[in-house]
Design a protein around this motif. Structure first.
Motif, PDB file in Angstrom:
ATOM      1  N   MET A  30       0.827  -1.222   0.000  1.00 40.75           N
ATOM      2  CA  MET A  30       0.000   0.000   0.000  1.00 40.75           C
ATOM      3  C   MET A  30       0.857   1.266   0.000  1.00 40.75           C
ATOM      4  SD  MET A  30      -3.034   0.782   2.715  1.00 40.75           S
ATOM      5  CE  MET A  30      -2.000   1.450   4.012  1.00 40.75           C
ATOM      6  N   THR A  56      -8.213  -5.073  10.874  1.00 38.82           N
ATOM      7  CA  THR A  56      -9.359  -4.993   9.968  1.00 38.82           C
ATOM      8  C   THR A  56     -10.297  -6.188  10.184  1.00 38.82           C
ATOM      9  OG1 THR A  56      -7.936  -6.033   8.334  1.00 38.82           O
ATOM     10  CG2 THR A  56      -8.239  -3.650   8.128  1.00 38.82           C
ATOM     11  N   SER A  57      -9.708  -7.392  10.214  1.00 40.51           N
ATOM     12  CA  SER A  57     -10.559  -8.581  10.385  1.00 40.51           C
ATOM     13  C   SER A  57     -11.149  -8.616  11.797  1.00 40.51           C
ATOM     14  CB  SER A  57      -9.756  -9.861  10.173  1.00 40.51           C
ATOM     15  OG  SER A  57      -9.082  -9.793   8.958  1.00 40.51           O
ATOM     16  N   PRO A  61     -13.784  -0.782   8.628  1.00 41.19           N
ATOM     17  CA  PRO A  61     -12.571  -0.815   9.456  1.00 41.19           C
ATOM     18  C   PRO A  61     -11.511   0.208   9.034  1.00 41.19           C
ATOM     19  CG  PRO A  61     -13.249  -3.029   8.864  1.00 41.19           C
ATOM     20  CD  PRO A  61     -14.104  -2.109   8.057  1.00 41.19           C
ATOM     21  N   CYS A 113      -8.104  -3.477  -1.812  1.00 40.11           N
ATOM     22  CA  CYS A 113      -7.570  -4.505  -0.903  1.00 40.11           C
ATOM     23  C   CYS A 113      -7.213  -5.812  -1.620  1.00 40.11           C
ATOM     24  CB  CYS A 113      -8.612  -4.797   0.177  1.00 40.11           C
ATOM     25  SG  CYS A 113      -8.046  -6.020   1.363  1.00 40.11           S
ATOM     26  N   LEU A 114      -5.983  -6.224  -1.470  1.00 39.89           N
ATOM     27  CA  LEU A 114      -5.519  -7.472  -2.079  1.00 39.89           C
ATOM     28  C   LEU A 114      -6.000  -8.686  -1.281  1.00 39.89           C
ATOM     29  CD1 LEU A 114      -3.605  -8.568  -4.352  1.00 39.89           C
ATOM     30  CD2 LEU A 114      -1.787  -8.542  -2.660  1.00 39.89           C
TER      31      LEU A 114
END
Ligand code: HEM
Length: 440
Positions: A87, A253-254, A310, A384-385
């Motif tokens: 990123m 994030t998760s 998130p 997002c990858l």
């Protein structure tokens, strides 16, 4: 014509910082109402251009004239700790690295990661101790950290537990430093701890590169070590930098996504039952294909990501003079792409504050009203990858949670979220967690 834009700059240098941190959504609504889709504000000591609404945010993310760079934008916030992660790269170099890294996130690879994640989730949940007021956020954070060390870094029973603990602490120090007020490497400061942490991670990963290159492992670290395309390979330093960034990109994030889902399912028992019924149709360790078939899970996940994205703001810096919606933005300007607001925009979503997963159902598809209405994973070349990895990880955790527990959250509970970095529930997000009878 040069237009001088003014945002809320009541205080020199800090400007909108406190208003944003107190209540970002109210801040964004107010900023948009007073100053429109493109404005300015001072935030933690720098002048930022603020983009609000799907048109302005979409224009910067599509980045047609390549004026917005990600590295010098995010670099301002995440400091030197996630340097040269994907990123943080831009343009040609980003394109080259992204092509290589994509090979670590193919469908085949995801199937392998899913198979490894399932048992790791079960081992983590075995340590949970259900009860009233169970603080779900820190427990989920520990769980996803364990998943990261096992599935990302390939740690197993042979790994020295003390070293693993040190690695986890180093990683947490790096994440925490992104929000540090004192940005100097002084003893006892977050910044100093994070710099030491970064060095420890570099050393830990660096010492294992050779063994991972030849070891044939299926963890992300081993896969990255072996990536090659058209004769191109990642250098040792690239592998280490990408690994450290991936750990960070995947972790909070998760965790935030699962804890948001748990809050809403605790407040909407009919949805909780519906998901539990779907989960009951599968084995304890579902495959990726089986996870894809969890339709109600998808609806709830999308709605949670809409309500609490998130990553509510994406950072950029202009590398040349440009404009957004016809408004000039000078070269060198930090830019905040505030995707959070469009997720709550009444013009796009009927009753935006209501938890209503069916809005994503095939016959409603409210997200289709605007190309940039729903953007929790960003858009454009930096999208997002790990989007599909995240979907699999979050579903696996929820699948096992629903089979083991039922939980309730008072309907008037609103998580007080701290926005110093990503939106984390400051009270740990308590839920009343009840263990279910498990079929042997
Ligand atoms: C629900 C979970 C997740 C959310 C909401 C999320 C969100 C995002 C967003 C918004 C961006 C774009 C940032 C920008 O444009 O400035 C991004 C980038 C990225 N994410 Fe995720 N992410 C999640 C999980 C993951 C996971 C699990 C991984 C890795 C396994 C991951 C890896 C990445 C990478 C490598 C990038 C950089 C892509 C690039 O610059 O080309 N993310 N993520």
């Amino acid at each position: 014509m040069s237009v001088r834009l003014r945002g809320r700059q009541d205080l020199p240098l800090v400007g909108g910082t406190f208003a944003y941190l107190r209540d970002p959504l109210t801040f964004m609504r107010d900023q948009a109402a007073r100053h429109g889709a493109v404005s300015e504000m001072d935030f933690v000591g720098s002048r930022w251009t603020v983009l609000l609404g799907p048109d302005a945010c979409g224009e910067a993310l599509r980045n047609a004239d390549k004026a917005f760079a990600s590295g010098p934008g995010w670099g301002r916030l995440v400091g030197p700790f996630f340097d040269r992660g994907l990123m943080l790269l831009d343009f040609e170099e980003h394109h080259r690295h992204r092509r290589l890294l994509q090979a670590a996130f193919t469908r085949d690879r995801l199937e392998g990661y899913t198979a490894a994640l399932g048992p790791a989730v079960a081992r983590g949940l075995d340590r949970w101790d259900a009860g009233a007021d169970f603080a779900v956020y820190p427990a989920l954070k520990d769980l996803t950290l364990d998943l990261a060390t096992q599935v990302f870094m390939g740690a197993d029973d042979r790994t020295d537990p003390d070293e693993l603990r040190a690695v986890n602490e180093a990683f947490v120090a790096c994440v925490q430093a992104a929000t540090a007020v004192v940005r100097l490497p002084l003893p006892g400061t977050r910044w100093g701890r994070a710099l030491r942490g970064r060095r420890l991670l570099e050393d830990h990963l660096g010492r294992r590169l050779d063994e991972r290159r030849t070891g044939g492992g299926d963890d992300i670290f081993s896969v990255l070590c072996r990536l090659s395309q058209d004769g191109e390979q990642l250098s040792d330093a690239d592998v280490v930098n990408h690994m450290i960034f991936l750990l960070m990109a995947a972790h909070d994030t998760s965790t935030i996504t699962v804890s948001t889902v748990m809050q809403y399912l605790g407040q909407h028992p009919a949805w909780q039952d519906r998901l539990r019924a779907e989960a009951a149709d599968l084995d304890e360790q579902p495959t990726l294909e089986e996870l894809d078939g969890l339709v109600s899970f998808d609806l709830v996940l999308k709605e949670a990501l809409r309500l609490v994205p998130p990553v509510p703001v994406l950072a950029r810096r202009t590398v040349k003079d440009t404009e957004v919606l016809g408004v000039p933005v000078p070269a060198g300007r930090l830019t905040a792409v505030m995707i959070h607001l469009q997720h709550h925009d009444e013009a796009l979503w009927p009753e935006p504050e209501r938890f209503d997963p069916e809005r994503f159902s095939v016959d409603r598809r409210e997200d289709k009203v605007h190309r940039h209405a729903w953007e929790p994973f960003g858009g454009g070349v930096h999208k997002c990858l790990g989007m599909f990895f995240a979907g699999a990880e979050v579903k696996l955790i929820l699948h096992q949670l629903l089979r083991r527990y039922s939980w309730t959250v008072p309907t008037d509970y609103r998580a007080r979220l701290g926005y110093a970095s990503l939106p984390v529930p400051l009270d740990g997000q308590p839920v009343d967690l009840h263990a279910l009878e498990r079929t042997p």
